[in-house]
Motif scaffolding. Structure first.
Motif, PDB file in Angstrom:
ATOM      1  N   ALA A   1      -1.441   5.128  -3.420  1.00  0.00           N
ATOM      2  CA  ALA A   1      -0.511   4.740  -2.363  1.00  0.00           C
ATOM      3  C   ALA A   1      -0.764   5.603  -1.134  1.00  0.00           C
ATOM      4  O   ALA A   1      -1.353   6.690  -1.234  1.00  0.00           O
ATOM      5  N   ILE A   2      -0.323   5.111   0.003  1.00  0.00           N
ATOM      6  CA  ILE A   2      -0.427   5.897   1.235  1.00  0.00           C
ATOM      7  C   ILE A   2       0.277   7.234   1.009  1.00  0.00           C
ATOM      8  O   ILE A   2       1.377   7.274   0.457  1.00  0.00           O
ATOM      9  N   GLY A   3      -0.378   8.305   1.422  1.00  0.00           N
ATOM     10  CA  GLY A   3       0.246   9.625   1.323  1.00  0.00           C
ATOM     11  C   GLY A   3      -0.084  10.367   0.041  1.00  0.00           C
ATOM     12  O   GLY A   3       0.253  11.537  -0.096  1.00  0.00           O
ATOM     13  N   ASP A   4      -0.761   9.693  -0.912  1.00  0.00           N
ATOM     14  CA  ASP A   4      -1.124  10.357  -2.163  1.00  0.00           C
ATOM     15  C   ASP A   4      -2.239  11.391  -1.968  1.00  0.00           C
ATOM     16  O   ASP A   4      -2.541  12.145  -2.880  1.00  0.00           O
TER      17      ASP A   4
ATOM     18  N   TRP B   1       0.819  -1.221   0.000  1.00  0.00           N
ATOM     19  CA  TRP B   1       0.000   0.000   0.000  1.00  0.00           C
ATOM     20  C   TRP B   1       0.856   1.276   0.000  1.00  0.00           C
ATOM     21  O   TRP B   1       0.319   2.376  -0.086  1.00  0.00           O
ATOM     22  N   THR B   2       2.183   1.146   0.117  1.00  0.00           N
ATOM     23  CA  THR B   2       3.035   2.322  -0.075  1.00  0.00           C
ATOM     24  C   THR B   2       3.338   2.517  -1.555  1.00  0.00           C
ATOM     25  O   THR B   2       4.097   3.405  -1.921  1.00  0.00           O
TER      26      THR B   2
END
Lengths: 286, 381
Positions: B223-226, B74-75
């Motif tokens: 992704a995480i942080g998008d 998921w990153t």
């Protein structure tokens, strides 16, 4: 009709909550919402952009936390929040990874993962809502249920000894260990903030009532539990982890017990395993 | 920095070839736990990954190993784990999480004989139904079966491409024999290796739904942080990813999960024919057993018996249509596999009135070609 002064006012944490998922599932008198509020307050207090956070939960009432925070969040399988979070952390060390889950999830089915993440000093902030029972399934005995306490699977009282969670965390290698109750909302928010801002495996135990499934069986009303949190607790920062068992008759010790600086898992891996960054300088010298 | 793709001819074993295939496919995270006969995959990844900017971690058990690769996926990166039977059993719960959260990843099972601890250093193909049905609930999986170290390299790349394309775990069902066998492995130039990466979302972030089917019925994956603020849960969820405890949502989710595989069978299913044109008896085999079957075809032909081979490169989803078509014109099917009848059940299910036989083995060694020939001779007598 009386004028409602709060009409049209947004809750200060609204930007961090999935408002389209409210109302939440937590019962009246449950403490998880208060712990969750302290956690969101801490996230806000850090002033770090929200997209640099992620939250991972396991299964159970507290495990629903990840479903209400409005950031990238993961509601995983029972006991596995920590290895899921470890995968995120090792792949993206710049993210602030918060694990928000319950005592049953983190310390029975997930106990092995907890001790190993602590041993590695995985850079996670682990918040454990400890309500002394399995709330979601109806109040069965947990690894944290006090000796002799009643539960749906120990009708005559718990024959087992519960974990002293801060001692377990410390012995496993956690570099930050603290305990509060949900009643100590501000201390707890500041504590979580400090844990987020430091590097390393941080563990915060938060005592929290489960009136429906624990209190009822043990003849303890919610307000009585809160009164115990107020009257029968002692704040003693730096207390030895060996004296931290949860016994309200003796008095339960709260505060920050451990805060050690130690390189984290991802830092050590990078330093030991990744080749040094190639610079123009050393490329020329070849 | 060492090159990411070790272009050239190598003499390496299947496990090592698998690791090189993963690196060439763009895998940058491996969560593992030691287990014979899959350990060499982890060992090779532990050496190779940090030099290509990736991360290797040895977790505390296979449950954690499998879970860590989902978190890492998921990153926004490609991730993998490798194991054998006992570890595969421990991974089963998290396999379900990968399927329902539509998390791409590759899981390698270098099979050994079971049940339980079984024969740790000897091959088998006894987990072929476990990979299909081992996690609870109803779902579809993609599983590939390499027959050689070269295919351990090639199919690992295929596995990553399929997992990224369909947002689903893809399994490489190898076995101890292929895993530990050393053969020539040709690694092509990097620019000649086709790699696929998951589709990223575009458009308004506040309206994004992480499970709204797009191309091929697969949703784009942030992704995480998008900044999409996705919620990912193992509970039954709607297209937004929110838990909804209703029969309607369950149906909608299941249709999506099953549909993206069932509606793209032609793209996913890979098979290989050998002397099938005029065959009276069709051997159906996969993995190392296909090598036995190949020899059996050669020997049968020398005896004048019209025997051919359908090699399943993709075992799941099962190539039902191929079996049904063959059943219209052949006299019998013989499934060659190192178990006492697993894929043979699928073959027989699709064969209709055409009889099906199993040339099986209890585990620990390959099926002798003579066992196959004996059945073929009886069938054609």
């Amino acid at each position: 009709m009386k004028h409602d002064e709060t009409a049209g006012m947004a809750h200060p944490l609204e930007d961090l909550v999935r408002m389209d998922r409210i109302p939440h599932i937590w019962c009246p008198g449950c403490g998880i919402g208060s712990v969750f509020t302290s956690c969101l307050t801490a996230v806000k207090q850090t002033n770090i952009p929200y997209n640099q956070f992620t939250m991972v939960s396991g299964i159970g009432c507290s495990g629903r936390g990840a479903g209400y925070i409005n950031i990238d969040s993961f509601h995983t399988t029972h006991g596995r929040a920590i290895p899921f979070a470890s995968g995120i952390k090792m792949a993206r060390p710049d993210l602030n990874v918060i694990v928000f889950s319950g005592d049953g999830d983190l310390f029975a089915i997930g106990g092995n993962h907890f001790i190993h993440a602590a041993r590695r000093n995985m850079d996670l902030t682990v918040i454990c809502v400890n309500n002394l029972t399995y709330g979601m399934t109806g109040g069965q005995v947990a690894a944290t249920t006090p000796f002799k306490a009643r539960s749906s699977t120990t009708a005559l009282g718990n024959p087992d000894t519960p974990f002293n969670l801060p001692l377990l965390a410390y012995a496993s290698g956690a570099t930050y260990v603290a305990r509060w109750t949900m009643l100590h909302a501000r201390d707890l928010a500041d504590c979580i903030q400090e844990a987020i801002l430091r590097r390393g495996f941080s563990f915060i135990e938060v005592l929290s009532p489960c009136p429906i499934n624990y209190g009822r069986r043990n003849r303890e009303k919610t307000l009585e539990t809160l009164k115990k949190y107020h009257d029968n607790t002692i704040v003693k920062n730096g207390a030895s982890p060996t004296e931290l068992e949860v016994d309200f008759n003796k008095g339960v010790i709260l505060g920050k017990f451990i805060d050690i600086e130690k390189p984290t898992c991802d830092e050590v891996y990078r330093r030991m395993y990744r080749p040094p960054e190639e610079t123009t300088e050393n490329r020329k010298s070849r | 920095m060492k090159p990411q793709v070790l272009t050239g001819e190598h003499f390496i074993n299947g496990d090592e070839a698998c690791a090189e295939g993963a690196i060439a496919a763009g895998c940058r995270f491996f969560g593992g736990y030691p287990i014979t006969p899959a350990t060499e995959v982890a060992e090779q990844m532990s050496v190779r990954l940090p030099h290509v900017g990736g991360t290797f971690i040895q977790m505390e058990d296979e449950i954690a190993a499998m879970t860590s690769i989902l978190g890492a996926a998921w990153t926004g990166i490609k991730t993998m784990t490798a194991t054998s039977g006992p570890g595969f059993s421990l991974m089963m719960e998290t396999v379900g999480l990968a399927i329902v959260t539509e998390t791409p990843c590759v899981v390698v099972n270098v099979q050994r004989a079971g049940p339980s601890t079984g024969l740790p250093t000897q091959g088998a193909q006894g987990d072929m139904m476990q990979v299909r049905w081992g996690s609870h609930g109803d779902y579809e999986v993609i599983a590939l079966a390499p027959s050689s170290p070269q295919e351990m390299f090639d199919l690992t790349i295929t596995a990553f491409n399929l997992s990224e394309k369909y947002r689903t775990p893809v399994f490489i069902m190898s076995d101890e024999i292929v895993g530990h066998m050393s053969e020539k492995v040709v690694i092509p130039e990097a620019r000649k290796i086709r790699t696929v990466s998951r589709v990223k979302p575009a458009g308004r972030k506040d309206r994004f739904k992480p499970y709204q089917p797009g191309l091929l019925g697969v949703a784009p994956m942030p992704a995480i942080g998008d900044g999409y603020n996705v919620h990912v849960t193992g509970l039954t969820h709607d297209e937004k990813g929110y838990p909804v405890m209703s029969v309607d949502t369950q149906k909608e989710m299941m249709d999506r999960l099953l549909g993206k595989i069932r509606n793209n069978l032609d793209d996913i299913i890979l098979t290989e024919d050998y002397r099938l044109e005029d065959a009276d008896v069709v051997l159906v085999s996969y993995g190392v057993s296909a090598r036995t079957a190949y020899t059996a075809v050669e020997e049968a032909r020398e005896m004048g018996l019209r025997v051919g081979l359908l090699r399943l490169i993709t075992v799941w989803p099962f190539p039902e249509q191929r079996i049904r078509e063959l059943a219209k014109r052949v006299k019998a099917f013989i499934t060659v596999e190192i178990n006492m009848g697993q894929i043979s059940r699928e073959v027989e299910r699709c064969a209709g009135t055409v009889p099906g036989f199993t040339a099986g083995h209890h585990g620990g060694a390959v099926v002798p070609p003579d066992d196959v020939l004996k059945i073929a001779k009886e069938v054609l007598a």
